[in-house]
Design an enzyme around this catalytic site. Structure first.
Site, PDB file in Angstrom:
ATOM      1  CG  HIS A 200      -2.214  -0.752   0.568  1.00  0.00           C
ATOM      2  ND1 HIS A 200      -2.258  -2.118   0.541  1.00  0.00           N
ATOM      3  CD2 HIS A 200      -3.268  -0.316  -0.133  1.00  0.00           C
ATOM      4  CE1 HIS A 200      -3.327  -2.473  -0.095  1.00  0.00           C
ATOM      5  NE2 HIS A 200      -3.970  -1.412  -0.522  1.00  0.00           N
ATOM      6  NE  ARG A 307      -6.618   0.257  -2.420  1.00  0.00           N
ATOM      7  CZ  ARG A 307      -6.145   0.437  -3.667  1.00  0.00           C
ATOM      8  NH1 ARG A 307      -5.996   1.656  -4.142  1.00  0.00           N
ATOM      9  NH2 ARG A 307      -5.830  -0.599  -4.406  1.00  0.00           N
ATOM     10  NE  ARG A 343     -11.367  -1.766  -0.485  1.00  0.00           N
ATOM     11  CZ  ARG A 343     -10.136  -2.040  -0.902  1.00  0.00           C
ATOM     12  NH1 ARG A 343      -9.946  -2.853  -1.924  1.00  0.00           N
ATOM     13  NH2 ARG A 343      -9.090  -1.500  -0.317  1.00  0.00           N
ATOM     14  CD  GLU A 442      -9.631  -8.002  -2.391  1.00  0.00           C
ATOM     15  OE1 GLU A 442      -8.675  -7.338  -2.787  1.00  0.00           O
ATOM     16  OE2 GLU A 442     -10.396  -7.606  -1.485  1.00  0.00           O
ATOM     17  CG  ASN A 465      -3.427  -4.380  -6.449  1.00  0.00           C
ATOM     18  OD1 ASN A 465      -3.081  -4.455  -7.614  1.00  0.00           O
ATOM     19  ND2 ASN A 465      -3.933  -3.284  -5.919  1.00  0.00           N
ATOM     20  CG  ASP A 466      -5.264  -8.342  -1.769  1.00  0.00           C
ATOM     21  OD1 ASP A 466      -4.208  -8.614  -1.166  1.00  0.00           O
ATOM     22  OD2 ASP A 466      -5.957  -7.352  -1.507  1.00  0.00           O
ATOM     23  NE  ARG A 476      -1.230  -5.641  -2.071  1.00  0.00           N
ATOM     24  CZ  ARG A 476      -2.459  -5.150  -2.103  1.00  0.00           C
ATOM     25  NH1 ARG A 476      -3.490  -5.937  -1.850  1.00  0.00           N
ATOM     26  NH2 ARG A 476      -2.688  -3.916  -2.411  1.00  0.00           N
ATOM     27  CB  CYS A 513     -10.510  -1.543  -8.889  1.00  0.00           C
ATOM     28  SG  CYS A 513     -10.725  -2.728  -7.559  1.00  0.00           S
TER      29      CYS A 513
HETATM   30  C1  PEP Z   1      -6.661  -5.282  -5.013  1.00  0.00           C
HETATM   31  O1  PEP Z   1      -6.391  -6.133  -4.160  1.00  0.00           O
HETATM   32  O2  PEP Z   1      -6.379  -5.401  -6.227  1.00  0.00           O
HETATM   33  C2  PEP Z   1      -7.331  -4.030  -4.643  1.00  0.00           C
HETATM   34  C3  PEP Z   1      -7.753  -3.183  -5.546  1.00  0.00           C
HETATM   35  O3  PEP Z   1      -7.453  -3.773  -3.334  1.00  0.00           O
HETATM   36  P1  PEP Z   1      -6.257  -3.316  -2.385  1.00  0.00           P
HETATM   37  O4  PEP Z   1      -5.085  -2.993  -3.248  1.00  0.00           O
HETATM   38  O5  PEP Z   1      -6.791  -2.157  -1.636  1.00  0.00           O
HETATM   39  O6  PEP Z   1      -6.043  -4.519  -1.519  1.00  0.00           O
HETATM   40 MG    MG Z   2      -7.253  -6.030  -2.220  1.00  0.00          MG
END
Ligand code: PEP
Ligand code: MG
Length: 585
Positions: A200, A307, A343, A442, A465-466, A476, A513
């Protein structure tokens, strides 16, 4: 001991593109205010545990730094390794730790103060020895002690808010909460030793449009406060004390990038439509409320992901319904009727907030996101009430992170209806129907069961991402395994395809996203897989739109089919890159 004051180049992960040149601010622990109080007799054991936990965390951090340092070239690896070993020794049954522990028990000092007092004692005995070698060891102990104190106080780098314009922030590690405090009108770029490309902190740096290089081994020993530093976020390169020629060359590149940014800015008013006439919706991800303006300026057609973790960061209490309502309402009003996807909290994993302890041995697999919200129902109820109130002002969608099964979404839906009933009893008008409730896809299991989830969800949002982290078992936020983080792995693409097709069959909207959405390299593939809505950092919208306007959707769909027939990721990468080259990327 810092060496060599001439130009030197260090490398790390290319996190957020852009070039910045400026003086280094070393974000160490000097700015921490050490709390000072006495504890009750009954709290001694807990305070000792707090100290022991901070020691354990410090040792873990040092182990991580050591692995990174081992990859340095030549003697540098050895030198950095010795130093880190010395730091480890200073935390292992050392005078510092024993002394602090004793002061907690005997003097009933809080742990931070106990460490500070012990440090002072040790420091004066070293100073009295009048020996250069030992004086250097005294410095090391201060550095180790500062690490302990920082881990005890969990203090964000408040100093980041008061920097001179153009400063380059150099730190061992920045948490997302630290990064949220950064004022992008003052900080020109970030460079850290630790941190992965999709954590993040990285996402936040991209969101703020700050050039950033993370995961730079031995960074803090190579840079001194005030050194001139160049951060090249596109190449993952740091140049310390550049020569005049190097500096001039980077200044030229910076000017070129600026021209490119202005060129992409011209796409703002143009529609995101493919050459064969298919309209694509481009929305923005928002980490911090101030990005709403950036989103509109970039031509976003809505907020595809808000977020909401920012509400919980850098505070020790919880945001109440009115606090949250005020933040959501400002976003909804500010988007001039465009949809806003709020979210529910995704705390846990690498997104820890001060006010909510999530003590999990394996945070990414633990009590994170909807799991935490369902366990601590008040968190969810307050948040849903605030979101519902905001939905009376404009178009709101409510999105739930880390959904693993339909039951979780059903429970959230029941909670939403309950919150709506309570609000109506308070005389608050709500839209009818209530806002759509969607699931983040995710978790690999959720993607594979997307057809079942589609019965329960009114929309899907694919969080790559997840999804990549969990599919490929790669943290990550860990720079050591960043090289394995591959959005083009066939398993990842199949999960995306499966989720998109399930949504289409169920006739519910689906968007993507994750960070993949903002990388123009993947645009043709994602559209070819059927996606028509992408949500990304505002700064990426221009480039992705440009890509969309040059591509032919039929050809992209055909190429996506060829890609999906492959099992080898290198072959997939060349199919994707060749297509981009042939079709105007
Ligand atoms: C993701 O996991 O791709 C996502 C958009 O959520 P975050 O990056 O906030 O976990
Ligand atoms: Mg995520």
């Amino acid at each position: 001991m810092k060496t060599d004051r001439g130009e030197r180049t260090l490398t790390g992960l290319a996190i957020s593109p852009g070039i910045a040149i400026g003086p280094a601010f070393i974000s160490d622990d000097g700015a921490i205010q050490v709390p000072d109080y006495h504890i009750a007799h009954d709290d001694i054991a807990a305070e000792r545990k707090r100290l022991a936990d901070a020691v354990a965390l410090s040792l873990k951090q040092l182990a991580k730094l050591k692995v990174k340092a081992a990859a340095l070239p030549g003697a540098a690896a050895e030198e950095a390794g010795y130093l880190l070993d010395a730091h480890v020794a200073m935390l292992t049954n050392s005078r510092l730790v024993r002394g602090a522990d004793r002061r907690i028990g005997e003097e009933r000092l809080n742990a931070e103060r106990a460490v500070q007092v012990e440090l002072g004692q040790i420091g004066s005995s070293f100073a009295a020895m009048d020996d250069a070698y030992l004086a250097a060891r005294g410095d090391d102990i201060r550095v180790v002690g500062a690490r302990l104190i920082r881990n005890l106080t969990k203090t964000p780098y408040a100093a980041l808010q008061r920097l001179a314009p153009g400063t380059i922030v150099v730190a061992e590690e920045l948490t997302p909460a630290d990064t949220a405090l950064i004022d992008p009108s003052r900080v020109a770029a970030l460079a850290t030793e630790l941190g992965g490309a999709e954590g993040h902190t990285a996402i936040m740096a991209r969101a703020l449009g700050l050039p950033a290089v993370l995961g730079v081994a031995d960074l803090l020993r190579r840079v001194e406060p005030g050194d001139t530093v160049i951060v090249d976020g596109g190449l993952g390169r740091i140049v310390v004390n550049p020569t005049t020629a190097t500096r001039a060359s980077y200044e030229r590149q910076r000017e070129e990038l600026e021209q490119e940014r202005r060129r992409l800015g011209r796409f703002r008013r143009l529609p995101a439509v493919t050459r064969d006439g298919v309209e694509i919706t481009l929305e923005a991800n928002v980490e911090l409320p101030r990005e709403r303006e950036l989103a509109l300026a970039a031509g976003a057609q809505g907020l595809g992901l808000v977020r909401t973790e920012f509400l919980y960061m850098n505070r020790h209490d919880l945001p109440d319904e009115d606090d949250q309502y005020a933040a959501y309402a400002a976003l909804v009003r500010g988007m001039d009727g465009k949809p806003v996807t709020l979210r529910t909290l995704d705390i846990g994993g690498d997104k820890l907030a001060g006010s909510i302890a999530t003590d999990s041995p394996n945070p990414a697999l633990g009590l994170r996101a909807v799991r935490l919200a369902l366990k601590e129902r008040r968190l969810l109820d307050v948040q849903l009430a605030a979101m519902l109130r905001a939905s009376a002002i404009g178009k709101v969608r409510i999105l739930v992170p880390m959904i693993a099964n339909a039951g979780e979404l059903r429970t959230v839906r029941a909670a939403m209806h309950q919150a709506a009933r309570r609000l109506k009893r308070r005389g608050i008008a709500l839209p009818d129907p209530l806002p759509p409730l969607g699931a983040m896809i995710e978790i690999p299991g959720a993607a594979l069961a997307a057809d079942a989830l589609a019965d329960e969800a009114e929309f899907f949002s694919i969080g790559t991402n997840d999804l990549i982290q969990y599919t490929l078992a790669i943290d990550r936020g860990d720079e050591q395994v960043a090289y394995l983080y591959n959005p083009l792995h066939p398993a990842v693409l199949r999960l995306i395809q499966f989720a998109v097709e399930a949504a289409m069959r169920a006739r519910i909207p689906v968007n993507l996203c994750g960070e993949m959405a903002g990388d123009a390299r993947f645009t043709a593939l994602l559209l070819g897989l059927g996606l028509r809505n992408l949500s990304m950092a505002p700064s990426n919208i221009g480039r992705v739109k440009e890509r969309i306007r040059t591509l032919d959707l039929r050809a992209a769909t055909q190429r996506a089919r060829q890609v999906m027939d492959q099992i080898d990721d290198a072959r997939i990468a060349s199919l994707v890159d060749d297509f981009n080259e042939m079709h105007g990327a």
